[in-house]
Design an enzyme around this catalytic site. Structure first.
Site, PDB file in Angstrom:
ATOM      1  N   ARG A 130       0.832  -1.193   0.000  1.00  0.00           N
ATOM      2  CA  ARG A 130       0.000   0.000   0.000  1.00  0.00           C
ATOM      3  C   ARG A 130       0.862   1.237   0.000  1.00  0.00           C
ATOM      4  NH1 ARG A 130      -4.014   1.096   4.085  1.00  0.00           N
ATOM      5  NH2 ARG A 130      -2.318   0.660   5.504  1.00  0.00           N
ATOM      6  N   SER A 193       8.230  -5.414   6.180  1.00  0.00           N
ATOM      7  CA  SER A 193       7.910  -6.351   7.256  1.00  0.00           C
ATOM      8  C   SER A 193       8.595  -7.692   7.107  1.00  0.00           C
ATOM      9  CB  SER A 193       6.398  -6.500   7.329  1.00  0.00           C
ATOM     10  OG  SER A 193       5.852  -5.214   7.502  1.00  0.00           O
ATOM     11  N   ASP A 246       6.357  -3.671  10.475  1.00  0.00           N
ATOM     12  CA  ASP A 246       4.913  -3.403  10.643  1.00  0.00           C
ATOM     13  C   ASP A 246       4.479  -3.429  12.109  1.00  0.00           C
ATOM     14  OD1 ASP A 246       5.358  -6.154  10.683  1.00  0.00           O
ATOM     15  OD2 ASP A 246       3.748  -6.670   9.284  1.00  0.00           O
TER      16      ASP A 246
HETATM   17  C1  GLC Z   1       7.226 -11.984   9.334  1.00  0.00           C
HETATM   18  C2  GLC Z   1       8.368 -10.975   9.316  1.00  0.00           C
HETATM   19  C3  GLC Z   1       8.157  -9.885  10.336  1.00  0.00           C
HETATM   20  C4  GLC Z   1       6.778  -9.286  10.188  1.00  0.00           C
HETATM   21  C5  GLC Z   1       5.730 -10.374  10.254  1.00  0.00           C
HETATM   22  C6  GLC Z   1       4.319  -9.819  10.088  1.00  0.00           C
HETATM   23  O1  GLC Z   1       7.254 -12.690  10.522  1.00  0.00           O
HETATM   24  O2  GLC Z   1       9.599 -11.631   9.555  1.00  0.00           O
HETATM   25  O3  GLC Z   1       9.137  -8.888  10.188  1.00  0.00           O
HETATM   26  O4  GLC Z   1       6.589  -8.335  11.201  1.00  0.00           O
HETATM   27  O5  GLC Z   1       5.963 -11.317   9.233  1.00  0.00           O
HETATM   28  O6  GLC Z   1       4.160  -9.165   8.876  1.00  0.00           O
END
Ligand code: GLC
Length: 503
Positions: A130, A193, A246
């Site tokens: 996004r 993330s 995130d």
């Molecule tokens: C995976 C990633 C992590 C992220 C999570 C949720 O575990 O390694 O960084 O926060 O997904 O998106």
């Protein structure tokens, strides 16, 4: 069918002496309130079908038993897992070998809610990415948010890094053309993330991919530079001033209006948590002295040997990253449907369906990913006595011959898988709160992600498990000054803009 009428009775027919385990490992009659009440009802319904057309159906009983044994997570097991999590977290904070990385995020200032300005944000990490533009108005108010969402094609996830970051930059370009009059300049917060070793608020190298991403040439590289280069080559004048996980964005979005928000969770495509830690308790921190630091735990990688069942092992082995992210693979939206599919097709559970339904389920859900977590959620949403909506959904998928008992067994499979996921999430949350000594006073746990937001009863089941683990924290009671799980909708994207404002 006669016994279906006695749906309220829990007692097993005397012809079948061995009691069935409850999904949590507790006596079902002791489960009251919140997620527990709903779970007890569904549990009783499944048991009421044991006596089928005048006789006990051993195959059905054994299928129920197999499911409940595989997915039960009683309090003593949650406590032992919490102890395991805490010891891995302490090792991670000390820089010792650990499956939980406990990454410093360079976010060492508290968000106050007074931050103001116009910001852009980019949120990459799951099924979609996004682009957002928003105004922080101060006083804890986030002004209107403009955003565009793009599904990430597999070619971008699994091609080269240039393909992936080029695809993202193209999306930003479209957003600027359509939503910003073709002109955009200023600061951009980048929510990325995946596990990243940060060296500054605006710099960090990817440690490894997960959640089905494998784009080449990115591991070990600074993802801010990779993005910035693709933006620059399209003449986009946005400056990436903050890189955030995130979980961190989610926590900071809540913290913008709630000073008690000290933990951020994601329960979506993947799962993870971040929290506010005292740097005196982070022996590996070598950077500039500061009192506090947000830590990205990367709890999805918690080593789960000893807690996994046969189905978990099967699905892990079929992933692109076997042996890692094993906690995430028991909880998050990318995997829940697959865990359920693997369970219902396994002979130990498949035997409980009528032969016609078993054959059709096997044919319809033969391929990986054909049973999505969203289907599980829709199945659990149906609380009608005959599960009429489940019948409609199965028909639409191609399963046309199923009895009400087949649907009840399928419903029970979904409930077992998702209840364990909620209890696992609660266990790690409780352990984190204890580790950070946040379980004593008021603490808001901000949560974003579709599993938490959309999966029926997930929040209530988490609260029920948190109440078992931290009875003094009163999580399930909205007016108590304890630990609260609060949805921080779109937190992962908005939070990056807030962190950019801190920068
Ligand atoms: C995976 C990633 C992590 C992220 C999570 C949720 O575990 O390694 O960084 O926060 O997904 O998106």
């Amino acid at each position: 069918m006669g016994a279906a009428a006695g749906a309220a009775a829990f007692a097993l027919p005397t012809a079948y002496a061995k009691p069935l385990p409850s999904p949590t490992g507790q006596s079902p009659t002791s489960q009251v309130g919140g997620g527990r009440k709903e779970r007890t009802e569904s549990f009783n319904r499944a048991d009421s079908f044991i006596d089928w057309q005048g006789a006990v159906d051993t195959d059905y009983v054994e299928a129920l038993r197999a499911l409940r044994l595989a997915y039960k997570l009683p309090l003593d097991m949650m406590r032992s897992l919490a102890t395991h999590f805490k010891s891995e977290a302490v090792a991670g904070l000390a820089g010792q070998p650990s499956s939980v990385r406990m990454l410093p995020t360079f976010v060492n200032k508290r968000v106050t809610g007074a931050e103001t300005g116009d910001f852009y944000a980019l949120d990459l990490g799951g099924t979609n990415f996004r682009v957002l533009r928003l105004t922080l108005e101060g006083g804890g108010v986030v002004g209107p948010v403009k955003s565009m969402k793009f599904a990430i094609p597999d070619t971008a996830k699994t091609g080269t890094g240039a393909d992936l970051f080029g695809f993202i930059a193209d999306g930003v370009s479209r957003f600027i053309a359509l939503e910003c009059g073709g002109d955009a300049r200023g600061a951009l917060g980048f929510t990325f993330s995946f596990p990243v070793e940060q060296s500054a608020l605006d710099a960090g190298k990817l440690i490894m991919w997960n959640k089905g991403f494998t784009a080449s040439g990115v591991i070990g590289e600074d993802v801010v530079q990779l993005l910035q280069a693709q933006l620059a080559s399209r003449g986009i004048a946005l400056q990436v001033t903050a890189l955030a996980n995130d979980t961190v964005g989610t926590m900071e979005t809540a913290a913008y209006k709630d000073g008690a928000a000290k933990v951020g969770l994601i329960l979506g495509t993947g799962t993870n948590a971040a929290y506010l830690e005292k740097t005196s308790r982070v022996p590996k921190w070598q950077g500039a002295p500061c009192e506090e630091m947000v830590i990205n735990t990367e709890w999805g990688n918690l080593q789960m040997d000893g807690y996994r069942n046969v189905f978990d092992v099967i699905i892990d082995e079929a992933t692109s990253n076997p042996g890692v992210q094993t906690f995430e693979k028991m909880i998050s939206g990318l995997y829940l449907g697959e865990i359920c599919r693997t369970s219902i097709l396994h002979p130990s559970v498949a035997r409980g369906f009528s032969p016609a339904a078993a054959a059709q389920l096997r044919a319809t859900f033969a391929s990986p990913s054909s049973f999505q977590s969203s289907l599980m959620a829709a199945i659990e949403e149906d609380t009608s006595p005959t599960l009429a909506e489940v019948d409609r959904l199965l028909h639409a998928a191609g399963v046309t011959s199923c009895t009400v008992r087949d649907r009840v067994l399928l419903h029970e499979a979904c409930a077992c898988v998702s209840t364990r996921a909620a209890r696992l999430s609660a266990t790690a949350t409780a352990a984190l709160l204890e580790q950070a000594q946040l379980d004593q006073g008021a603490c808001t746990v901000a949560v974003d992600g579709t599993v938490f937001e959309c999966y029926p009863h997930f929040k209530q089941r988490m609260e029920a498990a948190l109440d078992e683990l931290l009875p003094a924290a009163c999580t399930g009671h909205p007016n108590a000054p304890g630990v609260k799980l609060v949805l921080a909708k779109d937190g992962s994207g908005i939070g990056a803009a807030i962190i950019a404002a801190l920068a």
